[in-house]
Write an enzyme that holds these catalytic residues in place. Sequence first.
Site, PDB file in Angstrom:
ATOM      1  N   ASP A 193       0.907  -1.107  -0.075  1.00  0.00           N
ATOM      2  CA  ASP A 193       0.011   0.095   0.165  1.00  0.00           C
ATOM      3  C   ASP A 193       0.610   1.334   0.060  1.00  0.00           C
ATOM      4  OD1 ASP A 193      -1.907   1.678   0.298  1.00  0.00           O
ATOM      5  OD2 ASP A 193      -2.717   1.241   2.013  1.00  0.00           O
TER       6      ASP A 193
ATOM      7  N   ASP B 186      -3.226   2.436  -5.708  1.00  0.00           N
ATOM      8  CA  ASP B 186      -2.042   2.591  -4.927  1.00  0.00           C
ATOM      9  C   ASP B 186      -1.924   1.341  -3.847  1.00  0.00           C
ATOM     10  OD1 ASP B 186      -4.069   3.176  -3.143  1.00  0.00           O
ATOM     11  OD2 ASP B 186      -2.743   4.377  -1.782  1.00  0.00           O
ATOM     12  N   GLU B 187      -2.423   0.218  -4.323  1.00  0.00           N
ATOM     13  CA  GLU B 187      -2.598  -0.742  -3.487  1.00  0.00           C
ATOM     14  C   GLU B 187      -2.649  -2.202  -4.318  1.00  0.00           C
ATOM     15  OE1 GLU B 187      -6.110  -1.828  -0.006  1.00  0.00           O
ATOM     16  OE2 GLU B 187      -6.042   0.170  -1.188  1.00  0.00           O
TER      17      GLU B 187
HETATM   18 MG   LIG Z   1      -2.363   4.161   0.059  1.00  0.00          MG
END
Ligand SMILES: [Mg+2]
Length: 394
Positions: free
Chosen positions: A9, A107-108
């Site tokens: 993350d 983003d993960e």
């Molecule tokens: Mg994040």
Amino acid sequence: LPRTILHVDMDAFYAAIEARDHPELRGQPLVVGSDPKGGKGRGIVATASYEARRFGIHSAQPISTAYRLCPHALFVRPDMKRYAEVSASVIRILHGFTDLVEQVSIDEAFLDVGGSRRLFGDGAAVARSIKARIRGELELTASVGVAANKFVAKVASDLEKPDGLVIVPPGEERAFLAPLPIRRLWGVGARTEEALARAGIRRIGQLAEVPAADLERWLGATGEHLGSLARGLDDRPVVVEGSNRSIGHETTFDPDTADRGQIEATLLALVEKLTRRLRQHGVAARTIAVKFRRADFSTCTRRITLPEPADTSEQVAPVALRLFGALFGEGTLVRLVGVYGTNLVPPGARPQLELFAPQAARPRRELAAAVDAITRRFGEQAITRARLVGKRRG
Ligand SMILES: [Mg+2]
């Protein structure tokens, strides 16, 4: 043999990219959000830097609230195109370690690195290598959780942000989760948290002690599911996009709603996203499913298999609304709706089918392609169905 799952993350992703590319923004309370107008706009916080979070600013907050909390924060508009490029670079780095990468959002991602041991070492070693490459090549930091399943890895990645690395050895999932607050469990919102607090349950470990039958009585069908998570059990595999069996989107209402118009408008927006993704992946769905969760957490899914595979909202929207209509009763408090395309067929399956498709199919596809092009240029907000626009005005 236990699996080795990583949850990677990125830390304050949009804000970190802005600070990286604009040195004058570094070390400042920084808010990335639409329509900032120096903090006086009507937008929503997309990401706040860690300096801004110290003032109580967090994502999904109105920009105006962020401005009230910290008037000297710097407010900048998101540059989604650049963030998407950086995201693609992150995913490329992850693919250097395994093909089993499931991107969850910009983003993960989850990785199953069980098969990468001989080449790259155990989960902890892979996690350190990934963090080092993201830092070295992209000048950004990621937090990583390592565990035997997705749920525990996800909780772990969040515990020591930013730049965190939390490893939960197999067999220690339950002990690891026990001291954490209930809201760390997936699917626990403010209301469930309150209900459990009234029963004296505040920590995940306390929930893990409750017999499954009691949980089901209190929370309906998902009670048992929450109990399993609380005991650190989660057997969902890492699903690789492209080879996957379904593409879908869902939205949780907060608070729950019984407003049929609002739910249907949300469903149509989800259909729009779903069909765009189907087209991006060059697939069409033979089966459409609508998922529906009530305020009491009971969940049902209705699906229908179409005579012709679908990849446009004109095809999917009426089906989704019909399925929803079969599930919804007036006054039902709804917590979540989702729409899925399953039974995906490759583009190669299409030409032959189109011999029998009505003539109208071709202009519909051309319209859909035009919509895709505009969306690529101007972003998600650019294309909004008339019905959604009406809903927002109203
Ligand atoms: Mg994040």
